[in-house]
Design a protein around this motif. Structure first.
Motif, short mmCIF file in Angstrom:
data_model
loop_
_atom_site.label_atom_id
_atom_site.label_comp_id
_atom_site.label_asym_id
_atom_site.label_seq_id
_atom_site.Cartn_x
_atom_site.Cartn_y
_atom_site.Cartn_z
N LEU A 164 -3.90 -33.18 -28.30
CA LEU A 164 -3.02 -32.05 -28.86
C LEU A 164 -1.82 -31.51 -27.84
CD1 LEU A 164 -5.38 -29.61 -30.96
CD2 LEU A 164 -4.18 -31.75 -31.64
N ALA A 165 -2.42 -31.63 -26.47
CA ALA A 165 -1.49 -31.03 -25.41
C ALA A 165 -0.05 -31.45 -25.68
CB ALA A 165 -2.24 -31.45 -24.40
N GLY A 166 0.70 -30.55 -25.74
CA GLY A 166 2.13 -30.85 -25.53
C GLY A 166 2.86 -31.39 -26.75
N LYS A 167 2.20 -31.72 -27.66
CA LYS A 167 2.88 -32.84 -28.80
C LYS A 167 3.62 -31.37 -29.90
CE LYS A 167 0.15 -36.84 -29.19
NZ LYS A 167 -0.63 -36.53 -28.10
N GLY A 168 4.69 -31.72 -30.15
CA GLY A 168 5.37 -31.00 -31.22
C GLY A 168 5.09 -31.46 -32.36
N THR A 203 2.80 -26.42 -34.89
CA THR A 203 2.74 -27.30 -34.06
C THR A 203 1.62 -27.44 -33.13
OG1 THR A 203 4.22 -26.47 -32.44
CG2 THR A 203 5.39 -27.55 -34.36
N ALA A 204 1.16 -28.63 -32.49
CA ALA A 204 0.20 -28.72 -31.69
C ALA A 204 0.54 -27.76 -30.47
CB ALA A 204 -0.28 -30.01 -31.49
N LYS A 205 1.52 -27.92 -29.96
CA LYS A 205 2.07 -27.40 -28.46
C LYS A 205 2.14 -26.12 -28.63
CE LYS A 205 7.04 -27.93 -28.79
NZ LYS A 205 8.09 -28.58 -28.58
N GLY A 206 1.88 -25.25 -29.70
CA GLY A 206 2.03 -23.92 -30.10
C GLY A 206 0.94 -23.04 -30.08
N GLN A 209 -5.15 -21.79 -26.64
CA GLN A 209 -6.68 -22.44 -26.31
C GLN A 209 -7.56 -22.03 -27.24
OE1 GLN A 209 -7.02 -24.97 -23.96
NE2 GLN A 209 -4.93 -24.86 -23.82
#
Length: 296
Positions: A164-168, A203-206, A209
Motif C-alpha cells: 500500500l505504501a505510497g500508492k495513489g 487512496t492507499a497513501k492517505g 498506520q
C-alpha cells in the motif's frame, strides 16, 4: 463472481470427493473455453486426481500418471477460472451422453471421474462467455497466473503495508487488482472496506498506520469468516450462503445492518460497487458516474 472464499470452498469440496479418483473422460461443450492445446484435453483421461487446490481466484485440479498412462508427464493440471458467471456442479448421476459442442446450454466442460456417473460440470450462465480453462504442466504456464500478485491470505502485516505504501490508487481499485493482491474481487472488497470503515475512493497513501493495521486485519477476517461459512456447504448452496453473509454488496437501497443508513451504489459501464455513507464516507454521497452522465 466467485472469489477467494468460494473458490477455496469449491476446491476443498472437490478435493474431498475427487482426490485419488481416475479421470475417465473429458467432454468439451464450449468451443471457446479451452485456452491451450498442448497438452490436449485428451491427455487427462487415465490420469489420477492428486489434489484440488486454489491459486488466487483460479481452481487447480492437479493430476498424476495413472496405472495405464505414461510416467513421462509427472503432472498435468486442469486450471479453471470461473470468471463472472461460472460455477462447478458435482454429481453422482452425471449424464453419460456428451453435451453438444457449441450448444446453447450452460455446460462448458464436463469431467467424468471415479465410478460411472460421477464427475462434475463446469457451467456458465448468461451470454457473455468469459469462463476459461487451461491444460498445463505447471499453473505458472498460464500467463494470468504468472502475473498474479501475492495471495492476500499469505501476506504478513508488513508485506501488506509495503504494497500500500505510497500508492495513489483508490482502495477499491487496489484491492481488486489481481496483479497487486490476488484473491479479492468486487464483492469482498465492498465488504472489507465497509467493515474497516474506509471509503472506496480513499487512496492507499492517505491511510494512517492505524488504518493500514485495521484494513489488514479486516481483509483476513472477512475472507476467513466467509471461507469458514462456505466450507460447511455443498457446492450447490454456496451462492445463497454467500449472499446471506454480505452486508453492503448487492444491497443497494437496503438499510446498512450496522447503522441503518441506506446502502448506496456507484456504477460503471460493466460493474458497480456498494457502500454505506455513514459507516464509510462521513455521510458524503460518492459521485455515481452513470447518474452524472444522465444529468448532463
Amino acid at each position: 463472481m466467485p472469489e477467494l472464499p468460494e473458490v477455496t470452498a469449491i476446491a476443498v469440496y472437490l478435493d474431498s470427493v475427487m482426490a485419488g479418483l481416475p479421470i475417465r473422460r473429458v467432454d468439451v461443450a464450449s468451443l471457446s473455453v479451452l485456452k491451450t492445446a498442448d497438452p490436449p484435453y485428451t491427455a487427462l483421461p487415465g490420469r489420477t486426481v492428486s489434489v484440488v487446490d486454489r491459486i488466487g481466484k483460479y481452481l487447480v485440479i492437479r493430476t498424476a500418471p495413472g496405472p495405464d498412462t505414461s510416467a513421462d508427464e509427472p503432472e498435468i493440471d486442469l486450471v479453471i477460472h470461473l470468471s463472472k458467471a461460472g460455477w462447478v456442479r458435482w454429481s453422482s448421476a452425471l449424464s453419460q451422453t456428451p453435451p453438444r459442442p457449441g450448444g446453447k446450454g450452460p455446460i462448458a466442460l464436463r469431467v467424468h471421474c471415479g465410478l460411472p456417473g460421477e464427475g462434475f460440470d463446469v457451467t456458465e450462465a448468461g451470454t457473455q462467455k468469459r469462463l476459461a480453462a487451461w491444460i498445463v504442466r505447471d499453473p505458472a504456464e498460464v500467463e494470468r497466473i504468472a502475473s498474479l500478485g501475492p495471495d492476500v491470505l499469505a501476506l504478513s502485516r508488513d508485506e501488506f503495508a509495503a504494497i500500500l505504501a505510497g500508492k495513489g490508487s483508490r482502495l477499491k481499485t487496489l484491492l481488486t487488482d489481481q496483479r497487486v493482491i490476488a484473491g479479492i474481487g468486487n464483492a469482498y472488497s465492498d465488504e472489507i472496506l465497509h467493515t474497516a470503515k474506509l471509503s472506496p475512493f480513499a487512496t492507499a497513501k492517505g491511510l494512517t498506520q492505524e488504518q493500514v493495521d485495521e484494513l489488514y486485519r479486516v481483509s483476513r477476517s472477512v475472507l476467513l469468516d466467509a471461507v469458514a461459512r462456505l466450507e460447511t456447504r455443498e457446492v450447490a448452496t454456496m451462492k445463497s450462503e454467500k449472499r446471506t453473509g454480505l452486508q453492503v454488496h448487492a444491497r443497494t437501497g437496503l438499510p446498512c445492518p450496522v447503522c441503518g443508513d441506506t446502502v448506496r451504489e456507484v456504477s460503471y459501464s460493466d460493474r458497480s460497487f456498494q457502500y454505506c455513507p455513514t459507516c464509510q464516507t462521513g455521510g458524503r454521497i460518492l459521485a455515481d458516474r452513470r447518474m452524472s452522465r444522465l444529468l448532463k
